[in-house]
Structures are given as structure tokens and as C-alpha cells.
Design a protein around this motif. Sequence first.
Motif, PDB file in Angstrom:
ATOM      1  N   LEU A 198       0.825  -1.210   0.000  1.00 38.99           N
ATOM      2  CA  LEU A 198       0.000   0.000   0.000  1.00 38.99           C
ATOM      3  C   LEU A 198       0.859   1.260   0.000  1.00 38.99           C
ATOM      4  CD1 LEU A 198      -3.132   0.253  -0.035  1.00 38.99           C
ATOM      5  CD2 LEU A 198      -2.241  -2.050   0.374  1.00 38.99           C
ATOM      6  N   GLU A 199       1.976   1.245   0.693  1.00 39.54           N
ATOM      7  CA  GLU A 199       2.883   2.400   0.654  1.00 39.54           C
ATOM      8  C   GLU A 199       3.391   2.620  -0.765  1.00 39.54           C
ATOM      9  OE1 GLU A 199       5.893   1.598   3.529  1.00 39.54           O
ATOM     10  OE2 GLU A 199       4.658   2.215   5.246  1.00 39.54           O
ATOM     11  N   ALA A 200       3.689   1.534  -1.473  1.00 40.68           N
ATOM     12  CA  ALA A 200       4.157   1.654  -2.857  1.00 40.68           C
ATOM     13  C   ALA A 200       3.054   2.190  -3.759  1.00 40.68           C
ATOM     14  CB  ALA A 200       4.641   0.290  -3.360  1.00 40.68           C
ATOM     15  N   VAL A 201       1.812   1.737  -3.549  1.00 40.16           N
ATOM     16  CA  VAL A 201       0.688   2.201  -4.359  1.00 40.16           C
ATOM     17  C   VAL A 201       0.466   3.691  -4.154  1.00 40.16           C
ATOM     18  CG1 VAL A 201      -1.813   2.073  -4.656  1.00 40.16           C
ATOM     19  CG2 VAL A 201      -0.471  -0.031  -4.486  1.00 40.16           C
ATOM     20  N   TYR A 202       0.438   4.133  -2.911  1.00 41.97           N
ATOM     21  CA  TYR A 202       0.212   5.553  -2.631  1.00 41.97           C
ATOM     22  C   TYR A 202       1.319   6.411  -3.235  1.00 41.97           C
ATOM     23  CZ  TYR A 202      -3.806   5.143   0.500  1.00 41.97           C
ATOM     24  OH  TYR A 202      -5.073   4.942   1.010  1.00 41.97           O
ATOM     25  N   ASP A 203       2.541   5.956  -3.110  1.00 46.04           N
ATOM     26  CA  ASP A 203       3.656   6.708  -3.687  1.00 46.04           C
ATOM     27  C   ASP A 203       3.542   6.755  -5.210  1.00 46.04           C
ATOM     28  OD1 ASP A 203       6.419   7.957  -3.479  1.00 46.04           O
ATOM     29  OD2 ASP A 203       6.896   6.189  -4.675  1.00 46.04           O
ATOM     30  N   PHE A 204       3.129   5.644  -5.805  1.00 55.62           N
ATOM     31  CA  PHE A 204       3.049   5.541  -7.261  1.00 55.62           C
ATOM     32  C   PHE A 204       1.990   6.462  -7.842  1.00 55.62           C
ATOM     33  CE2 PHE A 204       1.854   3.044 -11.170  1.00 55.62           C
ATOM     34  CZ  PHE A 204       3.049   3.224 -11.832  1.00 55.62           C
ATOM     35  N   ILE A 205       0.846   6.563  -7.166  1.00 57.69           N
ATOM     36  CA  ILE A 205      -0.247   7.389  -7.703  1.00 57.69           C
ATOM     37  C   ILE A 205      -0.219   8.811  -7.134  1.00 57.69           C
ATOM     38  CG2 ILE A 205      -1.694   5.363  -8.085  1.00 57.69           C
ATOM     39  CD1 ILE A 205      -3.322   6.141  -5.634  1.00 57.69           C
ATOM     40  N   GLY A 206       0.700   9.080  -6.211  1.00 56.71           N
ATOM     41  CA  GLY A 206       0.848  10.441  -5.697  1.00 56.71           C
ATOM     42  C   GLY A 206      -0.265  10.893  -4.785  1.00 56.71           C
ATOM     43  N   GLU A 207      -0.778   9.981  -3.962  1.00 59.97           N
ATOM     44  CA  GLU A 207      -1.849  10.323  -3.028  1.00 59.97           C
ATOM     45  C   GLU A 207      -1.313  10.339  -1.599  1.00 59.97           C
ATOM     46  OE1 GLU A 207      -5.123  11.106  -3.280  1.00 59.97           O
ATOM     47  OE2 GLU A 207      -4.935  11.236  -5.463  1.00 59.97           O
ATOM     48  N   PRO A 208      -1.875  11.199  -0.729  1.00 63.96           N
ATOM     49  CA  PRO A 208      -1.446  11.222   0.673  1.00 63.96           C
ATOM     50  C   PRO A 208      -1.806   9.928   1.382  1.00 63.96           C
ATOM     51  CG  PRO A 208      -3.375  12.612   0.356  1.00 63.96           C
ATOM     52  CD  PRO A 208      -2.915  12.218  -0.997  1.00 63.96           C
ATOM     53  N   TRP A 209      -0.962   9.503   2.295  1.00 62.53           N
ATOM     54  CA  TRP A 209      -1.128   8.222   2.975  1.00 62.53           C
ATOM     55  C   TRP A 209      -2.383   8.190   3.844  1.00 62.53           C
ATOM     56  CZ3 TRP A 209      -0.107   3.370   2.802  1.00 62.53           C
ATOM     57  CH2 TRP A 209      -0.244   2.557   3.938  1.00 62.53           C
ATOM     58  N   PHE A 210      -3.030   7.032   3.857  1.00 61.25           N
ATOM     59  CA  PHE A 210      -4.176   6.773   4.724  1.00 61.25           C
ATOM     60  C   PHE A 210      -3.848   5.527   5.537  1.00 61.25           C
ATOM     61  CE2 PHE A 210      -8.112   4.458   5.564  1.00 61.25           C
ATOM     62  CZ  PHE A 210      -8.912   5.449   6.128  1.00 61.25           C
ATOM     63  N   GLU A 211      -4.146   5.546   6.814  1.00 56.19           N
ATOM     64  CA  GLU A 211      -3.811   4.422   7.683  1.00 56.19           C
ATOM     65  C   GLU A 211      -4.859   3.318   7.521  1.00 56.19           C
ATOM     66  OE1 GLU A 211      -0.969   2.693   9.656  1.00 56.19           O
ATOM     67  OE2 GLU A 211      -0.866   4.873   9.372  1.00 56.19           O
ATOM     68  N   HIS A 212      -4.472   2.227   6.905  1.00 58.53           N
ATOM     69  CA  HIS A 212      -5.392   1.123   6.651  1.00 58.53           C
ATOM     70  C   HIS A 212      -5.378   0.114   7.795  1.00 58.53           C
ATOM     71  CE1 HIS A 212      -6.456   2.065   2.430  1.00 58.53           C
ATOM     72  NE2 HIS A 212      -5.254   2.603   2.379  1.00 58.53           N
ATOM     73  N   ASP A 213      -6.469  -0.607   7.920  1.00 62.13           N
ATOM     74  CA  ASP A 213      -6.604  -1.647   8.932  1.00 62.13           C
ATOM     75  C   ASP A 213      -6.553  -3.000   8.245  1.00 62.13           C
ATOM     76  OD1 ASP A 213      -7.196  -3.346  10.984  1.00 62.13           O
ATOM     77  OD2 ASP A 213      -9.083  -2.378  11.558  1.00 62.13           O
TER      78      ASP A 213
END
Length: 277
Positions: A198-213
Motif C-alpha cells: 500500500l505504501e508503494a501504491v500511494y507513492d506511485f499514484i501520488g496520493e497522501p497516505w491513509f492508515e489502513h486496517d
Amino acid sequence: MTKTPMEERSFHFISGLPRSGSTLLSAILRQNPRFHAGITSPVSEIFVALLEAMSDRREASVFLDDEARQRVLRGMMINYYATREAQVIFDTSRLWCSKMPALATLFPRAKLIACVRDTSWIVDSIERLVRRNAFRPSGIFNFQGSGTVYSRATALASSDGLVGFAYDALREAFFGDHAQRMLLVQYDTLASNPQKVLEAVYDFIGEPWFEHDFGNVAFEEGEAFDERLGTPGLHRVGRQVRAEPRTTILPQDLFRRFEGDAFWRQPGQDMRGVRIV
């Protein structure tokens, strides 16, 4: 929640191989209220139907140029999601890997996330579903009640089969001119280390991080789809993301038939600099 204007939305695409984690990835992504993601949507089939309807096979195509075709296709995709409140849309289809040039033109900022897995384990996973639903012939095999594990594997791997088409489309995208728009997500990594993926996905699409459960993943959207396909459990997602080691139920000669198919792990194959996690 106020609906996001169409022009402010971001579109991305989830594709790759079947039984490789796309449903699990979507279930995690949709925990973020800014995101919409789901199982395979009808958008890709409508996309292909429109392409064919606007082709030179039709006499009226003389009134169409590529700019008009692009407006129609872009408009269809945008309007399909017009009632969604999410700011970021992920549309899922195994077809998208074969449509990278078109997607790059229609949505210049769009990225594609391709879920991948060793072919042997994909076939193993589908065979488990077949045996679990022993009294329900599956739409994956045209609802035929005959066949063996060998004939099913051959059908899956054919160029127009569930796995074969997706595999060829993945190779087309991986080695194509728009490969840097792709992020390959390996199923084993997603199952064992979802935080990393998920960290890689957020970085790839340029979106701010969201804390997933990752211990409380809920997804029920695919149940009706699976029932209609005669394959209950096809899109079932466990509540907790975890890797579950197991031995294959395939005969060993069949399991070994697909050795070496994971081209993305072979040295010297990633000539386009595709990011792999």
C-alpha cells in the motif's frame, strides 16, 4: 459528503492476472473514503463495444475522427462513475493491460496497478474453487460439467482463456511503450506485507497516505457476481490479510508445466524500468 466535480477526479486502473490479489487490493483501498475500488466493472466491455461500434465497419464512421472517439470513450467512463462520491476512482479489468496506449491518451495522469502471481498457483486456486463447488459447474468453463484438471488447466492457459489472455495482455503492457505507468504487485507480497504494497501504491499514484486496517478488511460486493457465475467464493476476501502457506492440489507434472512463467522475476526482462513490489 459532497460529490467531487468530474474534472477534479483521478482515474487509475487495476489489472493483471486473475486470482492474484486484485479483489483483496480493492477491498483494502476502499477503506480510504477518498477512494472507490471494486471487482471487475462493466466499463471495459462497454469500452470495447464502443470501439467496435465506432470502427470503419460502420458506414457512419465517416463522421467520426479520433478526437470524437476519445470524447465518447472518456465521457462513458466518467459518466459511469458520476454518482460516486470518491475523488479517486480505480476501475478493474484484466483487459486494461492491453489498452495502455488508449488509457494514456484518455487519462494522461492515470496509472495502472497489475496484480501478478505464479501461474501454477493461479491454476491451483481456480481448481480449488471448482472442487469446492462440486455441484455447481462454473461459468469460467462455460458451465460444462465434464472435463478434468488437465483440460481445465489447458482451457485456462489458452490465448482466449481466463489466464492466458490476461497473461498475454500483461506481457504486452510490461514490454510496451507505456510500461512506466505500471506498478506490478506480487500476490505473495500483498498477502505477507500489505503495508509495503500500500505504501508503494500511494507513492506511485501520488496520493497522501491513509492508515489502513489490515486486520479488518470487509468486502461483500462480489457475492451476487460469483453466484451468477456459478462460482461462489471467487471474490471472497478474508477479514485479516495474511499469507497462508499450503501445498498444491495439482498433479506435480501439471504444476511444473507453468514453471518459468513469472517473467517479471527473470533477470534482464525489465527493460522499461517497471516498478515491482
